[in-house]
Motif scaffolding. Structure first.
Motif, PDB file in Angstrom:
ATOM      1  N   GLY A 113       0.796  -1.217   0.000  1.00  0.00           N
ATOM      2  CA  GLY A 113       0.000   0.000   0.000  1.00  0.00           C
ATOM      3  C   GLY A 113       0.832   1.272   0.000  1.00  0.00           C
ATOM      4  N   TYR A 114       2.101   1.146   0.360  1.00  0.00           N
ATOM      5  CA  TYR A 114       2.972   2.331   0.415  1.00  0.00           C
ATOM      6  C   TYR A 114       4.040   2.320  -0.682  1.00  0.00           C
ATOM      7  N   ARG A 115       3.938   1.361  -1.592  1.00  0.00           N
ATOM      8  CA  ARG A 115       4.993   1.229  -2.606  1.00  0.00           C
ATOM      9  C   ARG A 115       5.118   2.488  -3.463  1.00  0.00           C
ATOM     10  N   ASP A 116       4.005   2.998  -3.945  1.00  0.00           N
ATOM     11  CA  ASP A 116       4.054   4.189  -4.797  1.00  0.00           C
ATOM     12  C   ASP A 116       4.558   5.407  -4.026  1.00  0.00           C
ATOM     13  N   ALA A 117       4.125   5.528  -2.772  1.00  0.00           N
ATOM     14  CA  ALA A 117       4.562   6.654  -1.953  1.00  0.00           C
ATOM     15  C   ALA A 117       6.064   6.587  -1.678  1.00  0.00           C
ATOM     16  N   LEU A 118       6.536   5.362  -1.382  1.00  0.00           N
ATOM     17  CA  LEU A 118       7.970   5.188  -1.135  1.00  0.00           C
ATOM     18  C   LEU A 118       8.784   5.477  -2.396  1.00  0.00           C
ATOM     19  N   ASN A 119       8.297   5.040  -3.536  1.00  0.00           N
ATOM     20  CA  ASN A 119       8.993   5.301  -4.802  1.00  0.00           C
ATOM     21  C   ASN A 119       9.039   6.800  -5.108  1.00  0.00           C
ATOM     22  N   ALA A 120       7.899   7.464  -4.841  1.00  0.00           N
ATOM     23  CA  ALA A 120       7.843   8.902  -5.083  1.00  0.00           C
ATOM     24  C   ALA A 120       8.826   9.628  -4.149  1.00  0.00           C
ATOM     25  N   TYR A 121       8.876   9.191  -2.902  1.00  0.00           N
ATOM     26  CA  TYR A 121       9.781   9.815  -1.930  1.00  0.00           C
ATOM     27  C   TYR A 121      11.237   9.567  -2.329  1.00  0.00           C
ATOM     28  N   GLN A 122      11.515   8.366  -2.777  1.00  0.00           N
ATOM     29  CA  GLN A 122      12.873   8.021  -3.196  1.00  0.00           C
ATOM     30  C   GLN A 122      13.325   8.880  -4.375  1.00  0.00           C
ATOM     31  N   ARG A 123      12.407   9.140  -5.303  1.00  0.00           N
ATOM     32  CA  ARG A 123      12.765   9.966  -6.452  1.00  0.00           C
ATOM     33  C   ARG A 123      13.073  11.411  -6.013  1.00  0.00           C
ATOM     34  N   GLU A 124      12.264  11.919  -5.100  1.00  0.00           N
ATOM     35  CA  GLU A 124      12.444  13.305  -4.675  1.00  0.00           C
ATOM     36  C   GLU A 124      13.737  13.528  -3.906  1.00  0.00           C
ATOM     37  N   ILE A 125      14.211  12.504  -3.199  1.00  0.00           N
ATOM     38  CA  ILE A 125      15.425  12.663  -2.387  1.00  0.00           C
ATOM     39  C   ILE A 125      16.678  12.218  -3.124  1.00  0.00           C
ATOM     40  N   ASN A 126      16.535  11.829  -4.380  1.00  0.00           N
ATOM     41  CA  ASN A 126      17.670  11.383  -5.185  1.00  0.00           C
ATOM     42  C   ASN A 126      18.270  12.581  -5.928  1.00  0.00           C
ATOM     43  N   PRO A 127      19.498  12.985  -5.597  1.00  0.00           N
ATOM     44  CA  PRO A 127      20.098  14.163  -6.243  1.00  0.00           C
ATOM     45  C   PRO A 127      20.393  13.957  -7.724  1.00  0.00           C
ATOM     46  N   ASN A 128      20.299  12.717  -8.193  1.00  0.00           N
ATOM     47  CA  ASN A 128      20.576  12.431  -9.603  1.00  0.00           C
ATOM     48  C   ASN A 128      19.311  12.192 -10.432  1.00  0.00           C
ATOM     49  N   TYR A 129      18.148  12.278  -9.775  1.00  0.00           N
ATOM     50  CA  TYR A 129      16.903  12.037 -10.498  1.00  0.00           C
ATOM     51  C   TYR A 129      16.382  13.365 -11.053  1.00  0.00           C
ATOM     52  N   THR A 130      16.391  13.476 -12.388  1.00  0.00           N
ATOM     53  CA  THR A 130      16.015  14.717 -13.044  1.00  0.00           C
ATOM     54  C   THR A 130      14.632  15.193 -12.620  1.00  0.00           C
ATOM     55  N   SER A 131      14.561  16.447 -12.250  1.00  0.00           N
ATOM     56  CA  SER A 131      13.353  17.146 -11.811  1.00  0.00           C
ATOM     57  C   SER A 131      12.950  16.820 -10.376  1.00  0.00           C
ATOM     58  N   GLY A 132      13.700  15.930  -9.704  1.00  0.00           N
ATOM     59  CA  GLY A 132      13.425  15.650  -8.299  1.00  0.00           C
ATOM     60  C   GLY A 132      13.765  16.860  -7.438  1.00  0.00           C
ATOM     61  N   ALA A 133      13.206  16.914  -6.233  1.00  0.00           N
ATOM     62  CA  ALA A 133      13.416  18.063  -5.352  1.00  0.00           C
ATOM     63  C   ALA A 133      14.887  18.261  -4.998  1.00  0.00           C
ATOM     64  N   LEU A 134      15.567  17.176  -4.626  1.00  0.00           N
ATOM     65  CA  LEU A 134      16.979  17.311  -4.248  1.00  0.00           C
ATOM     66  C   LEU A 134      17.850  17.554  -5.481  1.00  0.00           C
ATOM     67  N   TRP A 135      17.412  17.059  -6.630  1.00  0.00           N
ATOM     68  CA  TRP A 135      18.138  17.298  -7.883  1.00  0.00           C
ATOM     69  C   TRP A 135      18.161  18.798  -8.195  1.00  0.00           C
ATOM     70  N   LYS A 136      17.080  19.480  -7.915  1.00  0.00           N
ATOM     71  CA  LYS A 136      17.017  20.926  -8.170  1.00  0.00           C
ATOM     72  C   LYS A 136      18.070  21.658  -7.350  1.00  0.00           C
ATOM     73  N   TYR A 137      18.245  21.230  -6.109  1.00  0.00           N
ATOM     74  CA  TYR A 137      19.273  21.839  -5.261  1.00  0.00           C
ATOM     75  C   TYR A 137      20.661  21.463  -5.758  1.00  0.00           C
TER      76      TYR A 137
END
Length: 423
Positions: A113-137
């Motif tokens: 039930g949390y797989r999509d949420a965890l994947n979304a969170y993982q993308r946002e905190i990945n500095p190498n994932y284009t357009s992710g939140a940490l990538w922007k920084y």
């Protein structure tokens, strides 16, 4: 037109007529033989002294301008290195913190039930994932990422990046860069540069230069009195012109230096502000997602970026001073007026006594420059190091703040930071 005397000797020998013609003699050479060599040498010496004077002044001005440029170049690039180190270390720490958090969340919410949420969170905190939140920084702080915030600052301080502020500053100081201030200045002082002011003066003083004042005197076209009058005016006006050229060049170089320092310092501060805003925005985006799916937020330490060796933070806010804190004989001295006014005190200066009085509510603080005996409401508060002037700013030991206005002061040796709490 030259006049000539021809001496013709007719000799009649054995019924033959023999004509002998003497060598041609230039009338001006006859006049030239009477010119005053001591006067010529005096003019030559005066010109040589003038040339040597402004050659030395040019060399001195160039050396000073180059040293000033080199000092600022090193300063601004050192500040960029500090910025790089701070943001790169910060990104690494954020990535590790968020990665640990993701692992803990995965362990806790590993169900489907949390797989999509965890994947979304993982993308946002990945500095190498284009357009992710940490990538922007990560891209904002990357000086090699085209058009990033840091990239723009890095290019403007690069003397090899065409049309940058530092490129323009460097070229203005370069005597080999056509059209630059130093190029014009160098040429005007060069007696071998066609049409230069110094060349005109040399030619006027040269007895062999056709059309020059001293040449006309040597060949007898003008009198000694006329030559003295004309050459004195030429050299006097010429020195005045040379000084005006020098003054204009120095003023132009100073203006370029001041404008460049002002603009690059402002750009540096703007760059820091933008990077910190992007950091805040990225973390807010990440925490919003985390809170929405998993509840709660992480506590993240603020990033402090300062280029002062000693930093002052009042109630969590980094302070900027015209005169930064200094370390004198092991004691940290801070600018009294800036900090006291930040804390709400009113400052007055007595020039006769060389003393400062600060008032806040019912508290009155008095101290004199050079004294180790300041008072708070008339009660002495001895100091190990006296109040002193640094670049015309009154500097006091950091401990004096706590003993005068009741603020809580602490010193972090590792980060060279003064923390002041008023609440």
């Amino acid at each position: 037109m030259k006049k000539f005397i021809r001496v013709i000797v007719k000799v009649l020998l054995a019924g033959s007529l023999v004509v002998s013609v003497s060598p041609t003699i230039n009338v001006s050479q006859v006049y030239a033989a009477s010119y005053d060599n001591s006067f010529v040498q005096a003019v030559e010496s005066r010109y040589n002294q003038l040339e040597a004077k402004y050659s030395d002044l040019y060399a001195s001005d160039k050396k000073k301008a180059t040293a000033t440029y080199d000092a600022f170049y090193e300063q601004i690039h050192n500040e960029q290195r500090i910025l790089n180190d701070l943001v790169e270390k910060d990104l690494d720490e954020l990535a590790k913190l968020l990665d640990r958090d993701y692992t803990e969340l995965s362990d806790k919410y590993g169900g489907s039930g949390y797989r999509d949420a965890l994947n979304a969170y993982q993308r946002e905190i990945n500095p190498n994932y284009t357009s992710g939140a940490l990538w922007k920084y990560a891209t904002a702080i990357n000086e090699n990422y085209l058009s990033s915030t840091h990239w723009h600052f890095a290019n403007q301080i690069n003397e090899n990046y065409r049309s940058s502020l530092m490129w323009n500053y460097h070229n203005e100081n370069n005597p080999n860069y056509s059209g630059s201030t130093m190029w014009d200045y160098s040429n005007e002082m060069n007696p071998n540069y066609t049409s230069s002011t110094m060349r005109k003066l040399r030619n006027e003083s040269n007895i062999n230069y056709s059309g020059g004042t001293m040449r006309e005197y040597r060949v007898g076209q003008i009198s000694r009195a006329e030559a003295e009058k004309r050459i004195d005016k030429v050299l006097t006006d010429g020195e005045k012109e040379l000084q005006e050229i020098r003054d204009a060049a120095v003023a132009s170089l100073d203006k370029t230096q001041k404008d460049t320092v002002l603009k690059l310092t402002a750009l540096r501060d703007t760059t820091v502000e933008k990077l910190l805003l992007q950091r805040t925005s990225s973390l807010e985006e990440i925490m919003s997602l985390r809170k929405r799916h998993f509840g709660g937020e992480l506590e993240v330490k603020p990033l402090i970026i300062s280029f002062d060796k000693i930093k002052v933070i009042i109630d969590g806010e980094l302070q900027k001073f015209e005169q930064p804190p200094v370390n004198k004989d092991g004691s940290v001295l801070v600018p009294m007026r800036a900090i006291f006014e930040r804390l709400g005190a009113v400052i007055s200066w007595n020039d006769t006594e060389r003393s400062v009085t600060a008032t806040k509510g019912s508290v009155t603080v008095y101290l004199r420059i050079g004294s180790t005996q300041p008072t708070v409401n008339g009660i002495a508060k001895p100091l190990e190091v006296p109040a002193q002037l640094v670049n015309s700013y009154t500097m006091v030991p950091v401990r004096f703040i706590s003993e005068s206005l009741g603020a809580e002061v602490s010193w972090d040796q590792a980060s060279q930071t003064v923390y002041i709490k008023t609440q």
